[in-house]
Design an enzyme around this catalytic site. Sequence first.
Site, PDB file in Angstrom:
ATOM      1  NE  ARG A  23      -3.715  -0.376   2.280  1.00 36.98           N
ATOM      2  CZ  ARG A  23      -4.026  -1.299   3.186  1.00 36.98           C
ATOM      3  NH1 ARG A  23      -3.557  -1.212   4.416  1.00 36.98           N
ATOM      4  NH2 ARG A  23      -4.810  -2.303   2.879  1.00 36.98           N
ATOM      5  CG  ASP A 103       0.912  -4.575   7.075  1.00 36.50           C
ATOM      6  OD1 ASP A 103       0.567  -5.738   7.373  1.00 36.50           O
ATOM      7  OD2 ASP A 103       0.197  -3.590   7.281  1.00 36.50           O
TER       8      ASP A 103
END
Length: 177
Positions: A23, A103
């Site tokens: 992202r 992440d």
Amino acid sequence: MRLPKEGDFITIQSYKHDGSLHRTWRDTMVLKTTENALIGVNDHTLVTENDGRRWVTREPAIVYFHKKYWFNIIAMIRETGVSYYCNLASPYILDPEALKYIDYDLDVKVFADGEKRLLDVDEYEQHKAQMNYPTDIDYILKENVKILVEWINENKGPFSSSYINIWYKRYLELKKR
């Protein structure tokens, strides 16, 4: 590399353990940088997902990244109060392109009423197997969940209302410039 200054805009990129881009947030305003931490704000910030989908953040959010802790914190400022989304993630690095981190799927959500939820445990277990997360990373992440919950329970750092008030006020001052 020079640290970004107050009022600068940076890009934030999150990756997965296998190195794939997860992202991207464009134009996060920097509020403060130190040797080990960066505080910023997203407000109607363009977010691009790894599949190309795009969306814009709905409300102002104070973001907190640290080079020693395996989590980052997003404090979303809403009319109903402040809620938090905390990513279990690698400490960040900063290069000329972006602030970057890995992440690791696990998230802690803190609602405005104080309720806490550990999210995406199944996704974490699936990716841990698929991407072969090392045992030491698994241990570090689980220890950092404990640290994060301690911060939440003690209203430490970004979980303190005075912290949010100070940085949100500073953002509003910078936005007027």
